[in-house]
Design an enzyme around this catalytic site. Sequence first.
Site, PDB file in Angstrom:
ATOM      1  N   CYS A   1      -4.541  14.507  -2.596  1.00  0.00           N
ATOM      2  CA  CYS A   1      -5.831  13.902  -3.038  1.00  0.00           C
ATOM      3  C   CYS A   1      -5.891  14.833  -4.551  1.00  0.00           C
ATOM      4  O   CYS A   1      -5.602  15.982  -4.839  1.00  0.00           O
ATOM      5  CB  CYS A   1      -6.946  14.306  -2.097  1.00  0.00           C
ATOM      6  SG  CYS A   1      -7.012  13.198  -0.645  1.00  0.00           S
TER       7      CYS A   1
ATOM      8  N   GLU B   1       0.918  10.564  -5.217  1.00  0.00           N
ATOM      9  CA  GLU B   1       1.426  10.231  -4.120  1.00  0.00           C
ATOM     10  C   GLU B   1       3.033  10.243  -4.078  1.00  0.00           C
ATOM     11  O   GLU B   1       3.447  10.703  -5.002  1.00  0.00           O
ATOM     12  CB  GLU B   1       1.077   8.592  -3.737  1.00  0.00           C
ATOM     13  CG  GLU B   1      -0.500   8.480  -3.724  1.00  0.00           C
ATOM     14  CD  GLU B   1      -0.903   6.888  -3.752  1.00  0.00           C
ATOM     15  OE1 GLU B   1      -0.134   6.104  -3.951  1.00  0.00           O
ATOM     16  OE2 GLU B   1      -2.034   6.709  -3.409  1.00  0.00           O
ATOM     17  N   ASN B   2       3.531   9.877  -2.759  1.00  0.00           N
ATOM     18  CA  ASN B   2       4.915  10.070  -2.486  1.00  0.00           C
ATOM     19  C   ASN B   2       5.530   9.153  -1.752  1.00  0.00           C
ATOM     20  O   ASN B   2       4.751   8.334  -0.768  1.00  0.00           O
ATOM     21  CB  ASN B   2       5.087  11.518  -2.054  1.00  0.00           C
ATOM     22  CG  ASN B   2       6.600  11.971  -1.901  1.00  0.00           C
ATOM     23  OD1 ASN B   2       7.315  11.498  -1.048  1.00  0.00           O
ATOM     24  ND2 ASN B   2       6.999  12.658  -2.818  1.00  0.00           N
ATOM     25  N   ALA B   3       6.715   8.738  -2.002  1.00  0.00           N
ATOM     26  CA  ALA B   3       7.404   7.625  -1.106  1.00  0.00           C
ATOM     27  C   ALA B   3       7.279   8.167   0.354  1.00  0.00           C
ATOM     28  O   ALA B   3       7.229   6.967   1.253  1.00  0.00           O
ATOM     29  CB  ALA B   3       8.757   7.426  -1.561  1.00  0.00           C
TER      30      ALA B   3
ATOM     31  N   CYS C   1      -9.968  17.211   2.451  1.00  0.00           N
ATOM     32  CA  CYS C   1     -10.198  18.015   1.390  1.00  0.00           C
ATOM     33  C   CYS C   1     -11.993  18.529   1.684  1.00  0.00           C
ATOM     34  O   CYS C   1     -11.971  19.754   1.094  1.00  0.00           O
ATOM     35  CB  CYS C   1     -10.551  16.846   0.296  1.00  0.00           C
ATOM     36  SG  CYS C   1      -8.921  16.334  -0.563  1.00  0.00           S
TER      37      CYS C   1
ATOM     38  N   CYS D   1     -12.068  12.983   1.291  1.00  0.00           N
ATOM     39  CA  CYS D   1     -11.654  12.835   2.796  1.00  0.00           C
ATOM     40  C   CYS D   1     -11.984  14.057   3.631  1.00  0.00           C
ATOM     41  O   CYS D   1     -12.237  15.074   3.298  1.00  0.00           O
ATOM     42  CB  CYS D   1      -9.995  12.259   2.693  1.00  0.00           C
ATOM     43  SG  CYS D   1      -9.160  14.024   2.497  1.00  0.00           S
TER      44      CYS D   1
ATOM     45  N   GLU E   1      -9.136  16.182  -5.443  1.00  0.00           N
ATOM     46  CA  GLU E   1      -9.673  17.205  -5.189  1.00  0.00           C
ATOM     47  C   GLU E   1      -8.909  18.332  -4.766  1.00  0.00           C
ATOM     48  O   GLU E   1      -9.073  19.495  -5.319  1.00  0.00           O
ATOM     49  CB  GLU E   1     -10.764  16.743  -4.002  1.00  0.00           C
ATOM     50  CG  GLU E   1     -11.501  15.774  -4.195  1.00  0.00           C
ATOM     51  CD  GLU E   1     -10.946  14.651  -3.480  1.00  0.00           C
ATOM     52  OE1 GLU E   1     -10.111  14.121  -4.105  1.00  0.00           O
ATOM     53  OE2 GLU E   1     -11.675  13.867  -2.757  1.00  0.00           O
TER      54      GLU E   1
ATOM     55  N   TYR F   1       4.770   9.101   2.348  1.00  0.00           N
ATOM     56  CA  TYR F   1       3.400   9.030   2.286  1.00  0.00           C
ATOM     57  C   TYR F   1       2.736  10.320   2.477  1.00  0.00           C
ATOM     58  O   TYR F   1       1.775  10.805   1.538  1.00  0.00           O
ATOM     59  CB  TYR F   1       2.852   7.852   3.247  1.00  0.00           C
ATOM     60  CG  TYR F   1       3.145   6.418   2.604  1.00  0.00           C
ATOM     61  CD1 TYR F   1       4.013   6.320   1.547  1.00  0.00           C
ATOM     62  CD2 TYR F   1       2.604   5.486   3.412  1.00  0.00           C
ATOM     63  CE1 TYR F   1       4.416   4.978   1.359  1.00  0.00           C
ATOM     64  CE2 TYR F   1       2.965   4.176   3.047  1.00  0.00           C
ATOM     65  CZ  TYR F   1       3.680   3.972   1.945  1.00  0.00           C
ATOM     66  OH  TYR F   1       4.070   2.545   1.782  1.00  0.00           O
TER      67      TYR F   1
ATOM     68  N   ASN G   1      -4.994  12.383  -8.068  1.00  0.00           N
ATOM     69  CA  ASN G   1      -4.157  12.208  -6.629  1.00  0.00           C
ATOM     70  C   ASN G   1      -2.719  11.910  -7.166  1.00  0.00           C
ATOM     71  O   ASN G   1      -2.160  11.128  -8.051  1.00  0.00           O
ATOM     72  CB  ASN G   1      -4.597  10.903  -5.798  1.00  0.00           C
ATOM     73  CG  ASN G   1      -4.783   9.737  -6.491  1.00  0.00           C
ATOM     74  OD1 ASN G   1      -5.045   9.497  -7.688  1.00  0.00           O
ATOM     75  ND2 ASN G   1      -4.760   8.632  -5.562  1.00  0.00           N
TER      76      ASN G   1
END
Length: 130
Positions: A53, A44-46, A89, A86, A55, A48, A42
């Site tokens: 993910c 992530e980013n500031a 995915c 999730c 997968e 969001y 995964n």
Amino acid sequence: MTRDKLKSAAVSMLEKAYCPYSHFPVGAALECEDGTVFTGCNVENAAYPAGICAERNAIFHAVAESRTRFRRIVIAGKSHDFCVPCGMCRQVMREFSPDLEIICLNGAGEEKTFTLDQLLPYGFGPEFLT
Ligand code: THU
């Protein structure tokens, strides 16, 4: 690749996860029908929603390398619960491989295996648009 090696490949990706916001690392290893394996973590980013993910990262990596048929995927997490995919995915898996085997690991290395049909019954797929 053996099932155990595929599991190890997913677990190895846990250390590559970029998850400074959730602190919830996830690793994935995807085996294609031709035997090729693609991994993902995964990211992530500031902002969001811009994150991805593990997968989908692995699946998109495979597609970018011209693979669109998959046999199985291992998803590794570190929590007590099995790391299940999730909804987004699951939908991406449905696009390419309705028969995908999904092997979910928890932090203790225990596994629970699902078919995509169990996780996404009556899923909407490409054949609906033909
Ligand atoms: N996440 C995954 O990478 N895969 C899953 O199956 C569940 C959730 C990520 C997204 C986010 O970076 C973090 O885990 C917490 O939701």
